[in-house]
Design an enzyme around this catalytic site. Structure first.
Site, PDB file in Angstrom:
ATOM      1  N   HIS A  47     -25.203 -23.921  22.831  1.00 61.12           N
ATOM      2  CA  HIS A  47     -24.725 -25.278  22.558  1.00 61.12           C
ATOM      3  C   HIS A  47     -24.990 -25.665  21.102  1.00 61.12           C
ATOM      4  CE1 HIS A  47     -24.264 -25.610  26.869  1.00 61.12           C
ATOM      5  NE2 HIS A  47     -25.530 -25.250  27.035  1.00 61.12           N
ATOM      6  N   ARG A 324     -42.589 -37.778   8.751  1.00 63.63           N
ATOM      7  CA  ARG A 324     -43.493 -36.632   8.832  1.00 63.63           C
ATOM      8  C   ARG A 324     -42.744 -35.337   9.096  1.00 63.63           C
ATOM      9  NH1 ARG A 324     -47.300 -40.267  11.402  1.00 63.63           N
ATOM     10  NH2 ARG A 324     -46.401 -39.788  13.435  1.00 63.63           N
ATOM     11  N   ASN A 327     -39.600 -33.178   6.102  1.00 58.80           N
ATOM     12  CA  ASN A 327     -39.926 -32.190   5.076  1.00 58.80           C
ATOM     13  C   ASN A 327     -41.417 -31.887   5.156  1.00 58.80           C
ATOM     14  OD1 ASN A 327     -40.364 -30.685   2.771  1.00 58.80           O
ATOM     15  ND2 ASN A 327     -39.124 -31.987   1.441  1.00 58.80           N
ATOM     16  N   HIS A 331     -44.612 -33.013   2.866  1.00 60.10           N
ATOM     17  CA  HIS A 331     -45.521 -33.820   3.677  1.00 60.10           C
ATOM     18  C   HIS A 331     -46.927 -33.216   3.697  1.00 60.10           C
ATOM     19  CE1 HIS A 331     -47.223 -36.040   7.048  1.00 60.10           C
ATOM     20  NE2 HIS A 331     -47.484 -34.883   7.635  1.00 60.10           N
ATOM     21  N   TYR A 339     -53.151 -38.406   0.959  1.00 60.11           N
ATOM     22  CA  TYR A 339     -53.508 -39.168   2.158  1.00 60.11           C
ATOM     23  C   TYR A 339     -54.955 -38.930   2.586  1.00 60.11           C
ATOM     24  CZ  TYR A 339     -53.553 -40.898   6.921  1.00 60.11           C
ATOM     25  OH  TYR A 339     -53.877 -41.571   8.069  1.00 60.11           O
ATOM     26  N   SER A 359     -44.186 -40.839  -3.260  1.00 57.32           N
ATOM     27  CA  SER A 359     -42.954 -40.193  -2.831  1.00 57.32           C
ATOM     28  C   SER A 359     -41.724 -40.960  -3.314  1.00 57.32           C
ATOM     29  CB  SER A 359     -42.934 -40.064  -1.304  1.00 57.32           C
ATOM     30  OG  SER A 359     -41.812 -39.333  -0.878  1.00 57.32           O
ATOM     31  N   HIS A 363     -38.807 -39.550  -5.822  1.00 59.52           N
ATOM     32  CA  HIS A 363     -37.388 -39.574  -5.465  1.00 59.52           C
ATOM     33  C   HIS A 363     -36.571 -40.339  -6.507  1.00 59.52           C
ATOM     34  CE1 HIS A 363     -38.725 -38.204  -1.484  1.00 59.52           C
ATOM     35  NE2 HIS A 363     -37.471 -37.893  -1.248  1.00 59.52           N
TER      36      HIS A 363
END
Length: 465
Positions: A47, A324, A327, A331, A339, A359, A363
């Site tokens: 599928h 999360r 990527n 991450h 973090y 981030s 970007h």
């Protein structure tokens, strides 16, 4: 050693009650030999493979439509190759900039050797330790600046084509993150006398499809060159696919934007909604190109066993899951180097906000350099709306997964439609609108040229009566 430090930081965050529900279940995962989710799905489900075939058929139908129409209408064939050639122009300059970035990144290894010698001296004189640590931090910052300074100056002096800029900027950010990973892993070794990794491992990490440094990674036994060729052909096909969508959808809708002094708001709205589907398809294809085909091709060539570059983000019911899973390569770097260190001492809220901030800025830098102007649409979507939606959908998304998965896909599609509308609007407005003394790199020209107006004598009519 680096793995233990990261795991210890995670355990401290967990003990403070600041680990998320998903982190509590998965805890800290090391590298392992495993395939990408789409590889498993394509191999095991007919599928999913059919959906893959549908995307191929859509491309073939679009090609046939364009080829036949252009042949009958103009007597020529246009299949979007000109967009690819234009978008990836000046490749010699791209290669020179990449070589510069690579050389600067490789210079970290001899600097680590020198820093290890200085660390040996500091072990004899403990009073020097704070100064030596500060010296190491300054050295890493200097390398980061060196990697970015020359490409930014060069592209600011003369704009590269869109695709070429994406290559240079993407590699610049990749090398900068790898430098942080190596420095955080090997810097403490220089101070405590632990042997440094070999130069061969340093080179391997520079090309490995991961941003997390380890002394060793799970490796496969052989290179399947057929798999490499297939994935590289997929990369080429996706680039052509996106260029083709730009040629037949985006350019006809936005190429004339700014040539007239006014434009009807109905025309803008119609063009924006017409960009939703091609924008969504392009982002999906871009995800498949970079995070699946490209990284799997390099993994196969380097015998890198862990191909879990992403998870099943398409089934997410809340935005925290989506961010999360989309990527895992980036991450994981954000988790280990931003973090976890911040969450240990400053709390999870500040750490989460810092991750989104870093981030979003990365970007936006990427989009600004690629487009050649500052237009913070992605910054607002990612750094503002994304931060807001994470807590708003956290609990409700887990309670009503189907409804919120639908909501996530709706937001994903509309968001990409906006991106594929506002950036082309600004791009063509800067090309088509007459020059003005108010023109600025930072102020969008599409806000003032052309003027967006309602149709003459427009009135609202109640559709029920």
């Amino acid at each position: 050693m680096t793995s233990n430090n990261s795991r210890n930081r995670y355990q401290k965050v967990k003990q403070n009650g600041e680990a998320t529900h998903e982190e509590e279940q998965k805890e800290y995962e090391e590298f392992a030999i495993r395939e990408s989710p789409l590889t498993t799905l394509l191999d095991s489900s007919i599928h999913i493979r059919t959906i893959y075939h549908i995307f191929v058929v859509i491309l073939l139908v679009l090609i046939c439509d364009t080829v036949i129409f252009d042949l009958v209408e103009n007597g020529k064939i246009n299949i979007g190759l000109s967009v690819v050639a234009t978008g990836f122009g000046d490749m010699r300059r791209v290669f020179k900039l990449w070589v510069y970035e690579f050389i600067v990144s490789m210079s970290l290894y001899p600097l680590l050797l020198a820093y290890s010698w200085i660390g040996a001296i500091s072990r004899k004189y403990p009073a020097l330790r704070p100064t030596v640590v500060m010296l190491g931090v300054i050295g890493v910052i200097a390398l980061e600046v060196a990697v970015a300074a020359v490409p930014l100056f060069d592209m600011g002096r003369k704009q590269l084509p869109v695709g070429s800029t994406a290559i240079v900027t993407g590699e610049m950010l990749r090398f900068m993150m790898k430098l942080v990973a190596i420095a955080s892993a090997c810097g403490p070794r220089c101070l405590n006398g632990t042997p440094l990794p070999t130069f061969k491992l340093h080179i391997y990490f520079m090309f490995a499809p991961t941003l997390i440094y380890r002394d060793q990674y799970p490796r496969t036994k052989k290179i399947r060159w057929g798999v490499v060729v297939f994935h590289l052909l997929e990369v080429a096909a996706v680039i052509f696919y996106i260029s083709f969508l730009w040629e037949i959808v985006i350019v006809p809708n936005w190429a004339d934007y700014g040539k007239e002094k006014t434009v009807a708001i109905s025309t803008v709205v119609r063009s924006m909604f017409a960009s939703v589907l091609p924008g969504t398809i392009s982002v999906l294809c871009g995800f498949y190109c970079v995070l699946h085909s490209w990284l799997n091709a390099w993994s196969e060539m380097l015998k890198f066993g862990d191909r879990l570059f992403y998870e099943d983000w398409w089934t997410a019911s809340c935005f925290s899951q989506y961010f999360r899973r989309w990527n895992l390569v980036v991450h994981s770097w954000l988790r280990d180097h931003i973090y976890l260190p911040l969450a240990t001492y400053a709390g999870r809220s500040l750490a989460t906000f810092s991750v989104f901030f870093v981030s979003a800025i990365a970007h936006e830098v990427f989009m600004t350099l690629m487009c050649g102007f500052f237009y913070p649409v992605l910054l607002v979507q990612f750094g503002v709306l994304g931060v807001i939606l994470v807590p708003l959908t956290e609990k409700a998304g887990r309670r009503y997964p189907n409804a919120f998965n639908l909501l996530l896909w709706f937001g994903f599609s509309i968001g990409n439609g906006i991106l594929w509308s506002l950036y082309p609007m600004e791009y063509f407005a800067r090309r088509n609108c007459p020059p003005s003394e108010n023109d600025s790199f930072f102020i969008p020209k599409s806000w003032t040229c052309p003027e967006v107006v309602l149709k003459p004598n427009w009135t609202f009519q109640n559709p029920l009566f």
